[in-house]
Write an enzyme that holds these catalytic residues in place. Structure first.
Site, PDB file in Angstrom:
ATOM      1  N   SER A  17      24.682  -8.319 -35.351  1.00 34.31           N
ATOM      2  CA  SER A  17      23.705  -9.243 -35.961  1.00 34.31           C
ATOM      3  C   SER A  17      22.849  -8.673 -36.955  1.00 34.31           C
ATOM      4  O   SER A  17      23.242  -8.648 -38.481  1.00 34.31           O
ATOM      5  CB  SER A  17      23.241  -9.373 -34.913  1.00 34.31           C
ATOM      6  OG  SER A  17      22.427  -9.662 -34.216  1.00 34.31           O
ATOM      7  N   ASP A  58      19.871 -14.816 -39.347  1.00 38.93           N
ATOM      8  CA  ASP A  58      20.435 -13.128 -39.683  1.00 38.93           C
ATOM      9  C   ASP A  58      22.344 -13.128 -39.946  1.00 38.93           C
ATOM     10  O   ASP A  58      22.598 -14.116 -39.744  1.00 38.93           O
ATOM     11  CB  ASP A  58      20.113 -13.003 -38.022  1.00 38.93           C
ATOM     12  CG  ASP A  58      20.783 -13.224 -36.759  1.00 38.93           C
ATOM     13  OD1 ASP A  58      21.287 -13.845 -37.393  1.00 38.93           O
ATOM     14  OD2 ASP A  58      21.216 -12.760 -36.296  1.00 38.93           O
ATOM     15  N   ASP A  84      25.154 -12.732 -38.560  1.00 40.64           N
ATOM     16  CA  ASP A  84      25.509 -13.058 -38.079  1.00 40.64           C
ATOM     17  C   ASP A  84      26.050 -14.482 -37.317  1.00 40.64           C
ATOM     18  O   ASP A  84      26.695 -15.229 -37.052  1.00 40.64           O
ATOM     19  CB  ASP A  84      26.673 -12.601 -36.879  1.00 40.64           C
ATOM     20  CG  ASP A  84      25.707 -12.699 -35.704  1.00 40.64           C
ATOM     21  OD1 ASP A  84      24.158 -12.611 -36.003  1.00 40.64           O
ATOM     22  OD2 ASP A  84      26.058 -12.269 -33.935  1.00 40.64           O
ATOM     23  N   ASP A 108      23.513 -16.440 -35.263  1.00 39.63           N
ATOM     24  CA  ASP A 108      22.810 -16.805 -33.853  1.00 39.63           C
ATOM     25  C   ASP A 108      21.822 -16.339 -33.982  1.00 39.63           C
ATOM     26  O   ASP A 108      21.238 -16.863 -32.919  1.00 39.63           O
ATOM     27  CB  ASP A 108      23.212 -16.254 -32.967  1.00 39.63           C
ATOM     28  CG  ASP A 108      23.485 -14.350 -32.776  1.00 39.63           C
ATOM     29  OD1 ASP A 108      22.584 -14.250 -33.880  1.00 39.63           O
ATOM     30  OD2 ASP A 108      24.044 -13.712 -31.903  1.00 39.63           O
TER      31      ASP A 108
END
EC number: 5.4.2.10
Length: 445
Positions: free
Chosen positions: A102, A241, A243, A245
């Site tokens: 992440s 960010d 990833d 999400d």
């Protein structure tokens, strides 16, 4: 059972140490694959990743693990976490895996798992996989070893799907949008989706090299996008960010718009349209008291959960809510995705910008937040919050804020950090309370 592998959001750690070695990751694939071998059909897992250098190693280890227990593997290459959740469900897969840490730096990596319904795993499934990790893997015979293949159209599938979250009469013509992809998983799909809907896109954080993910770009490092929005005279900035999400917005004058304001905007718009369900919004204990007061003023509730989008999602499913998220930018819109999706949330914000005709600074200032201070204290080991002196300082702070604010203190689920947050109407009091607690935790640590 104490968790050795799973934290608040899957498995995460420093690459090539602890749980993030190739050998351990292969065992995770074997354990997760074994847990999801159900029925007589040919089993399938979808594996995606972000742009970290270690993703190659982890992808190979997971492929070895899954195929060794009889699962076929479909690899997508770099894609956002919500895209893997979507493809898992679309492709009728038994399991989905996202390789990502992440917003963490490139040295870290992690594994997020999705069930066949596209939702993150329950505590029960994670506990079952933990149990299997302590046992010898059940390897299949040579004739039943799984096959692996890459698919080339995964990006197009995802872009097509997320554009359905915007009404067909909406175009982004005339909008100039800075899109910061954090040199991460959305570096191709997010700018493309926004451009296809008509906006002029200025892309940044779209040159991943394996070691620059989240470095000075993205939703946790906003100086670059703030400067770019003002410099380009853009209408709005979209920061994702690693990833993708989570979403943080920057308005046209370079101010940060966090997840609380985004949730307030989306929920109020959906309320006006009569499509908001659950009678409110689900957020975590970290969301600002101002959000709670605003929602109450328009007849809605704010349901709070523990930190972590998985906890938010569980409460949303239990209570029939379709809007939830975190102040940090995770936006869960269950009408369009099974997990947090920063790009979908961005499309909804841009659509509201078009419909309203207002500047972002006006549209996205939905409520006045109360003063809130969050500070982190690093510690090397032990349990500082169990220290008697720390407990005493916390108790005194709670008494001081009683009826005038809130105090939230918690250890991070992903790193050795104690997070201390306080909020209230008196800014000086809030700052002083946090500083006293941080000092006590440092002494104990």
């Amino acid at each position: 059972m104490a968790r050795k592998f799973f934290g608040t959001d899957g498995i995460r750690g420093r690459t090539n140490t602890g749980v993030m070695t190739a050998a351990t990751v292969m065992r995770v694939g074997q354990a997760a694959g074994t847990h999801f071998l159900r029925g007589g059909h040919r089993h399938r897992v979808v594996i995606g990743k972000d742009t970290r250098l270690s993703g190659y190693m982890m992808e190979s280890a997971l492929v070895a693990g899954f195929t060794s227990v009889g699962m076929d593997v479909v690899m997508t290459g770099p894609l956002p976490t919500p895209a893997i959740a979507l493809l898992t469900r679309e492709m009728r897969a038994d399991l989905g895996v996202m390789i990502s840490a992440s917003h963490n730096p490139y040295e870290d990596n992690g594994i997020k798992l999705f069930g066949p319904d596209g939702f993150k795993l329950s505590d029960e499934s994670e506990a079952a996989i933990e149990l299997l990790l302590g046992q010898e893997p059940l390897l299949v015979g040579a004739e039943r070893i799984g096959r692996a293949r890459r698919i080339d159209d995964a990006r197009g599938r995802y872009i097509h799907a997320i554009k359905q979250s915007v009404a067909t009469d909406i175009r982004f013509d005339g909008l100039k949008v800075v899109v910061d992809c954090a040199n991460g998983a959305a570096y191709q799909v997010a700018p493309s989706a926004i451009w296809e809907l008509g906006a002029e896109v200025i892309a940044m954080g779209v040159e991943p090299n394996g070691i620059n993910i989240n470095r000075d770009v993205g939703s946790t490092s906003l100086d670059a996008i703030k400067a770019r929005v003002v410099e380009e005279g853009a209408h709005i900035g979209i920061a994702l960010d690693g990833d993708a999400d989570r979403l943080i917005v920057v308005d046209e004058i370079g101010r940060t718009v966090d997840g609380d304001q985004i949730m307030a905007l989306i929920a109020s718009r959906m309320l006006d349209k009569g499509v908001l369900t659950g009678g409110g919004v689900v957020a975590t204990v970290m969301s600002n008291l101002g959000l709670e007061r605003y929602l109450e003023s328009i007849g809605l509730t704010l349901e709070r959960t523990k930190v972590g989008d998985r906890h938010v999602l569980e409460r949303m499913k239990e209570g029939g809510f379709n809007v939830g998220g975190e102040q940090s930018g995770h936006m869960i819109l269950l009408d369009h995705a099974t997990t947090g999706d920063g790009t979908v949330a961005a499309l909804r914000v841009l659509a509201s910008l078009v419909r309203s005709g207002k500047p972002a600074s006006a549209l996205l200032h939905v409520f006045d937040p109360v003063p809130q201070v969050l500070k982190n204290v690093c510690y090397a080991g032990g349990r500082p919050l169990d220290n008697a002196a720390v407990k005493q300082v916390i108790a005194e702070a709670e008494a001081e804020l009683a009826g005038k604010g809130r105090l939230v203190i918690r250890p991070s689920g992903t790193e050795p950090v104690i997070r201390v947050m306080a909020e209230g109407d008196d800014a000086a009091q809030v700052e002083a309370v946090v500083d006293r607690i941080c000092a006590a935790v440092r002494d104990a640590a």
